[in-house]
Design a protein around this motif. Structure first.
Motif, short mmCIF file in Angstrom:
data_model
loop_
_atom_site.label_atom_id
_atom_site.label_comp_id
_atom_site.label_asym_id
_atom_site.label_seq_id
_atom_site.Cartn_x
_atom_site.Cartn_y
_atom_site.Cartn_z
N THR A 30 0.83 -1.20 0.00
CA THR A 30 0.00 0.00 0.00
C THR A 30 0.86 1.24 0.00
O THR A 30 2.04 1.22 0.37
N SER A 31 0.25 2.34 -0.43
CA SER A 31 0.89 3.65 -0.37
C SER A 31 -0.11 4.62 0.24
O SER A 31 -1.04 5.07 -0.44
N TRP A 66 5.11 -0.60 2.84
CA TRP A 66 4.53 0.71 3.12
C TRP A 66 5.32 1.75 2.33
O TRP A 66 6.45 2.08 2.67
N VAL A 67 4.74 2.24 1.22
CA VAL A 67 5.44 3.16 0.31
C VAL A 67 5.02 4.58 0.68
O VAL A 67 3.84 4.93 0.59
N VAL A 68 5.99 5.41 1.06
CA VAL A 68 5.63 6.72 1.59
C VAL A 68 6.76 7.73 1.36
O VAL A 68 7.92 7.36 1.24
N SER A 81 7.53 10.10 7.27
CA SER A 81 7.82 8.72 6.85
C SER A 81 8.62 7.99 7.92
O SER A 81 8.33 6.83 8.24
N TYR A 101 12.25 3.56 -3.82
CA TYR A 101 11.58 3.62 -5.11
C TYR A 101 12.09 4.88 -5.80
O TYR A 101 11.73 5.99 -5.45
N GLU A 119 10.92 7.71 -3.20
CA GLU A 119 10.11 7.51 -2.00
C GLU A 119 10.65 6.28 -1.28
O GLU A 119 11.33 5.44 -1.88
N MET A 121 10.28 2.68 0.53
CA MET A 121 9.45 1.47 0.54
C MET A 121 9.88 0.70 1.79
O MET A 121 10.84 -0.08 1.74
N PHE A 195 -0.25 4.47 -8.53
CA PHE A 195 0.71 3.53 -7.94
C PHE A 195 1.31 2.71 -9.09
O PHE A 195 0.57 2.00 -9.77
#
Length: 260
Positions: A30-31, A66-68, A81, A101, A119, A121, A195
């Motif tokens: 998820t992001s 967790w992509v942030v 983050s 990422y 970002e 991950m 995404f």
């Protein structure tokens, strides 16, 4: 409520997870919306409450990706983050890997810093990961005789095998994120924070096996579900927005043709 596989739920993810039995999910990808950079029709989310429920519903050995990123406010990055990553650790998740990422496309031109092109991950595990199917890359030209690597506190030597043509990828992934490169269907671009399909696909292949259950609690345009289906995994998708849930249904119907 009985939670069904391969279903899209128009719900707050905390409400949905409260109905899930413990130890249900093999992999979450998820992001979440971060800071004020992403607008989700006025919806907000409680990252701390979400990570508690994610720990409960994740199987032992399961993974949460967790992509942030962070917003820059008054010249300073928020650091949200990192705060979220530390809260996951407080909730007993292991921070298994901090991956990057790296975006192929560049955004606006900063006046006083370098281009923001990545970002985080964060890969969290509930105990020791039960699955790892590493993405392989070409190792042509990789000539050194041996390398040292740390494993569980010990030092090992890995001998170079000249017959092996591939190696595990590194943890920085260069992925297309702009124009028509992030998704193969035009429907995806109706969502404002798309995404990338390659990102979802690579994590699904890495941390799960065919038949496993993949979850996205803030599913947006449904890319996690699309890649789960295309790679023979089951899915549960959730989003607060009825508009995005309709978009997911249309995308899944369209993309299911790829498996026929």
């Amino acid at each position: 409520m009985t939670i069904e596989r391969n279903k899209i739920y128009n719900s707050d993810c905390l409400t949905l997870m409260a109905d899930m039995p413990g130890n249900l999910i093999d992999l979450t990808v998820t992001s979440p919306p971060y800071d004020s950079l992403r607008k989700y029709h006025g919806y907000s989310f409680d990252a701390d409450a979400i990570n508690k429920e994610l720990y409960r519903v994740t199987k032992p050995g399961g993974i949460v990706v967790w992509v942030v990123g962070d917003q820059t406010i008054n010249g300073s990055e928020s650091g949200e983050s990192f705060r979220q990553a530390l809260k996951f650790k407080e909730e007993k998740f292991r921070l298994h890997d901090t991956m990057i990422y790296q975006k192929m496309g560049l955004g606006f031109t900063p006046k006083d810093k370098y281009y923001q092109s990545f970002e985080y991950m964060f890969v969290f595990s509930k105990g020791v990961p039960k699955t790892f199917n590493p993405i392989q890359v070409d190792r042509t030209g990789h000539k050194h005789g041996s390398v040292g690597c740390k494993s569980r506190g010990t030092q090992k030597k890995i001998k170079y095998d000249p017959t092996k043509k591939t190696r595990n990828a590194n943890n920085i992934w260069l992925i297309a994120n702009h124009s028509k490169n992030a998704a193969k269907d035009d429907l995806a671009y109706q969502h404002e924070a798309i995404f990338p399909e390659e990102l979802a696909k690579n994590h699904i292949l890495s941390w799960s096996n065919p038949g496993d259950l993949v979850f996205d609690p803030m599913a947006g345009s449904g890319t996690t579900g699309v890649q789960a289906v295309l790679n023979k995994r089951d899915f549960i998708l959730c989003d607060c927005s009825a508009e995005y849930c309709d978009l997911m249904k249309k995308r899944l119907t369209l993309r299911l043709n790829e498996t026929l």
